[in-house]
Design a protein around this motif. Structure first.
Motif, short mmCIF file in Angstrom:
data_model
loop_
_atom_site.label_atom_id
_atom_site.label_comp_id
_atom_site.label_asym_id
_atom_site.label_seq_id
_atom_site.Cartn_x
_atom_site.Cartn_y
_atom_site.Cartn_z
N ALA A 1 -5.74 -4.18 -15.95
CA ALA A 1 -4.64 -3.21 -16.18
C ALA A 1 -3.65 -4.00 -14.72
N TRP A 2 -4.19 -3.74 -13.16
CA TRP A 2 -3.58 -3.70 -12.58
C TRP A 2 -2.77 -5.52 -12.15
N LEU A 3 -3.51 -6.39 -12.53
CA LEU A 3 -3.58 -7.40 -12.53
C LEU A 3 -2.26 -7.91 -13.87
N LYS A 4 -2.09 -7.59 -15.48
CA LYS A 4 -1.08 -7.97 -15.88
C LYS A 4 -0.14 -6.51 -15.98
N ASP A 5 -0.24 -5.47 -15.06
CA ASP A 5 1.21 -4.86 -15.25
C ASP A 5 1.53 -4.95 -14.06
N ARG B 1 5.54 -9.43 -12.09
CA ARG B 1 5.82 -9.56 -10.21
C ARG B 1 5.84 -11.44 -10.00
N GLY B 2 5.21 -11.93 -11.38
CA GLY B 2 5.45 -13.71 -11.26
C GLY B 2 4.84 -13.74 -10.05
N MET B 3 2.79 -13.20 -9.94
CA MET B 3 2.07 -13.69 -8.89
C MET B 3 1.43 -14.67 -9.35
N ILE B 4 0.94 -14.42 -10.71
CA ILE B 4 0.21 -15.43 -11.57
C ILE B 4 1.36 -15.17 -13.05
N ASN B 5 0.87 -16.42 -13.80
CA ASN B 5 1.48 -16.22 -15.48
C ASN B 5 0.43 -15.41 -16.33
N PRO B 6 1.67 -15.46 -16.85
CA PRO B 6 0.95 -13.97 -18.32
C PRO B 6 -0.49 -14.31 -18.85
N ALA B 7 -0.69 -15.93 -19.15
CA ALA B 7 -1.42 -16.39 -19.59
C ALA B 7 -2.61 -16.44 -18.16
N ASP B 8 -2.50 -16.24 -16.95
CA ASP B 8 -3.78 -16.70 -16.65
C ASP B 8 -4.40 -15.38 -16.63
N VAL B 9 -4.05 -13.87 -17.10
CA VAL B 9 -4.75 -13.23 -17.80
C VAL B 9 -6.36 -13.73 -18.34
N ASP B 10 -5.50 -14.55 -19.57
CA ASP B 10 -6.68 -15.42 -20.40
C ASP B 10 -7.75 -16.19 -20.12
N LEU B 11 -7.53 -16.11 -18.53
CA LEU B 11 -8.95 -17.42 -18.23
C LEU B 11 -10.57 -16.36 -18.69
N PHE B 12 -10.37 -14.90 -18.66
CA PHE B 12 -12.15 -14.58 -19.04
C PHE B 12 -10.92 -13.82 -19.88
#
Length: 267
Positions: free
Chosen positions: A209-213, A218-229
């Motif tokens: 949730a922290w990674l997504k929200d 905030r643009g620190m990672i791409n939304p797609a990066d949460v799908d790396l796992f």
């Protein structure tokens, strides 16, 4: 008159050296390497440290070069044998071996011990990559191929180089370190075809949730990066994802190798 001796325990590993009792140092090799002392002694010491670091890579590569396909299992060293996470790691390791893969852990207690135990009891290759720590409890008894390291960065290289994927169970800072190291390598394309599976949806929910929200928004990672796992709840799901992916990668590699060996056809 008889003299009684206190049992010194499993000891402290410093590379290939075993120390016990008052021989255990107060600082690790990593701490000494990173020490910013005002003394100029480091000018004379660091070149020798480079040779020691080189030897760790050489010994690690030599020990694991013929390991074959393997999957790394991470998780807390604090997990007790009667905790559900211990049994979960044990089952993951057994299933990994049944799929034809070796199991790699950090070689310590807790989830690491459970992983090595599951692999060992399934007659598989049970690898432990130990590390020099002030509170190190030694390599667990279920490791049948063990390598001890002084430096974290050398040890991390072995985890990634010789594993076809990571299964990550609940853990603390050490587990987070390995997890985010792997995610960074995948995100930056330093490694490819590398599945990462988190086991325990309730445990990992807050982090995700922290990674997504926060991080992604905030643009620190791409939304797609949460799908790396992947995130699952069972050992069966975790092993299926990692082993199926690894199987497909190895099959593609064998097919490519076979095609390269074919004789050219003359027209």
């Amino acid at each position: 008159m008889t003299t009684s001796y206190r049992h010194l325990g499993p000891g402290y590993r410093k590379g290939p050296i075993l120390l016990r009792g008052n021989q255990i140092p107060g600082e690790t090799s990593d701490k000494r390497l990173l020490d910013k002392s005002e003394s100029a002694d480091w000018v004379h010491q660091d070149p020798w440290r480079v040779l020691r670091i080189q030897s760790e890579f050489v010994e690690g590569f030599g020990a694991l070069a013929e390991l074959g396909p393997a999957i790394s299992i991470f998780g807390s060293a604090r997990t007790k044998p009667d905790h559900p996470d211990y049994e979960l790691a044990h089952t993951c390791a057994r299933l990994v071996v049944e799929r034809g893969y070796a199991v790699i852990t950090g070689g310590g207690p807790g989830v690491m011990e459970a992983g090595n135990r599951g692999a060992y009891e399934a007659d598989g290759v049970s690898v432990g990559l130990g590390i020099e720590l002030p509170f190190e409890q030694g390599m667990n008894e279920y490791v049948n191929l063990g390598v001890n390291f002084r430096y974290f960065f050398a040890r991390k290289t072995m985890f990634v180089k010789y594993a076809s994927g990571f299964i990550v169970l609940p853990g603390g800072f050490g587990t987070f370190d390995e997890l985010f190291e792997a995610l960074t390598l995948v995100q930056t394309h330093k490694i490819t075809e590398f599945p990462i599976v988190l086991v325990g949806k309730d445990y990992w929910a807050g982090l995700i949730a922290w990674l997504k929200d926060s991080v992604a928004k905030r643009g620190m990672i791409n939304p797609a990066d949460v799908d790396l796992f992947h995130v699952v709840d069972t050992a069966e799901e975790a092993v299926q994802i990692v082993a199926d992916h690894a199987d497909s990668v190895h099959a593609a590699a064998l097919e490519s190798f076979s095609d390269s060996d074919e004789e050219p056809v003359e027209g």
